[in-house]
Design an enzyme around this catalytic site. Sequence first.
Site, PDB file in Angstrom:
ATOM      1  N   ALA A 119       0.827  -1.208   0.000  1.00 37.80           N
ATOM      2  CA  ALA A 119       0.000   0.000   0.000  1.00 37.80           C
ATOM      3  C   ALA A 119       0.862   1.259   0.000  1.00 37.80           C
ATOM      4  O   ALA A 119       0.359   2.375   0.068  1.00 37.80           O
ATOM      5  CB  ALA A 119      -0.933  -0.006   1.202  1.00 37.80           C
ATOM      6  N   GLU A 156      17.970  -2.867   0.678  1.00 36.33           N
ATOM      7  CA  GLU A 156      17.113  -2.703  -0.521  1.00 36.33           C
ATOM      8  C   GLU A 156      17.966  -2.686  -1.791  1.00 36.33           C
ATOM      9  O   GLU A 156      17.649  -3.342  -2.778  1.00 36.33           O
ATOM     10  CB  GLU A 156      16.329  -1.381  -0.455  1.00 36.33           C
ATOM     11  CG  GLU A 156      15.284  -1.320   0.620  1.00 36.33           C
ATOM     12  CD  GLU A 156      13.962  -1.973   0.237  1.00 36.33           C
ATOM     13  OE1 GLU A 156      13.716  -2.229  -0.951  1.00 36.33           O
ATOM     14  OE2 GLU A 156      13.164  -2.224   1.168  1.00 36.33           O
ATOM     15  N   ASP A 168      12.239   6.157   3.960  1.00 38.52           N
ATOM     16  CA  ASP A 168      11.373   5.203   4.656  1.00 38.52           C
ATOM     17  C   ASP A 168      12.038   4.663   5.923  1.00 38.52           C
ATOM     18  O   ASP A 168      11.434   4.601   6.989  1.00 38.52           O
ATOM     19  CB  ASP A 168      11.028   4.023   3.736  1.00 38.52           C
ATOM     20  CG  ASP A 168      10.408   4.494   2.433  1.00 38.52           C
ATOM     21  OD1 ASP A 168       9.967   5.658   2.368  1.00 38.52           O
ATOM     22  OD2 ASP A 168      10.376   3.699   1.472  1.00 38.52           O
TER      23      ASP A 168
END
Length: 381
Positions: A119, A156, A168
């Site tokens: 989301a 990441e 983030d």
Amino acid sequence: MIEKINDAFKKYYGSEGELYTSPGRVNIIGEHTDYNFGYVLPGAIDKAIYAKIKPNGERNCRIYSVDYNDSAEFSVDSNELPKKQWGQYIYGVIKEIQKLGKRVEGFDFAFGGDVPLGAGLSSSAALESVVGFAISEAFGLGLSRFQLAKVGQMCEHNYVGVRCGIMDQFASLFGQKDKVIQLDCRTLDYKLYPFNLEGYKVVLLDSQVKHSLASSEYNVRRAQCEEGVITIQKHVNGIESLRDVNLDMLNTYKNEMEEIVYRRCKFVIDENQRVLDACSALEKGDSKTMGEKMFGSHQGLSKDYEVSCPELDFLAEYAKNYEGVIGSRMMGGGFGGCTINIVKESDYDGFIHQITDRYNSQFGRPPRVIDVVISDGARKL
Ligand code: GLA
């Protein structure tokens, strides 16, 4: 969730451990600016990943995912990426911590959470942050929150394949209740702004679109920005990133770059300015101007940066035309996920009812409504 994790830990490992949590995030404004060393304005939220850890005296990590009801086991010395995607995040964090010269021993681990997946609320950053935080505490490694944010980001880059910025992980680790973080992604200097807009609510509307393009197009955008920087560097000294480029410079050398590269760079320069404007509006208690910057951000993300989709455009456009909504835009990397909306409390019910109805008629399913409260970052429970 905490109970489930406690039960699972006892069931699988027959012992107790220490419990940690790290949250997802929202971003008020400043999208695709972090990897261009610009500004962002995120905050941690009341949806998080929880994890229990206990060193086991071996070289193996035994991991149990409550949400997937699945387990994995690998050695901290292994050089093989686990097959399961959720295992890759944990493995990647361990490897990045080892690169800092720290010794990680084997441990037992159970985790789960309530950050909606896909989301755009950074469930992966929440996972990376809680894994890093828990390992650092469990083995007394003394990693700072700055180091842990970079560990998550490098996980990441090197193990997930997304060349993301630091927003983030930073928000997940540095968040504070009722505050948003104005982060300078070049220096990592940050300033906390109180964010309790009297009479307004923050609500996310999840388009429920999950685009497979998200990670590949993300890396393409990043490369286009770098291309713009290379063109400017040929003419101007001291340019390291788009943060150092202003609109005058960009317009002067516009003809030397592809039109698409120009548009990408222009968006980033505009967006950085919008973050600064939104912050000074926030400081003056001028929620209306802050909201207008959010509408502007969506427009740029949709038309210049082209990371939106029809569903997100519909949600943002409908919200913009709704009297009681003062700001709305797509949030996160794009190609799906949520819009973030600042809605007058008195108009909340009517807005949710109407937008749900219209979205449903247009796309044949309702958006998922996610209420969020700005909350504390990573911590021991
Ligand atoms: C993703 C990345 C962040 C940031 C946003 C876009 O969430 O993980 O680093 O680039 O997209 O602002």
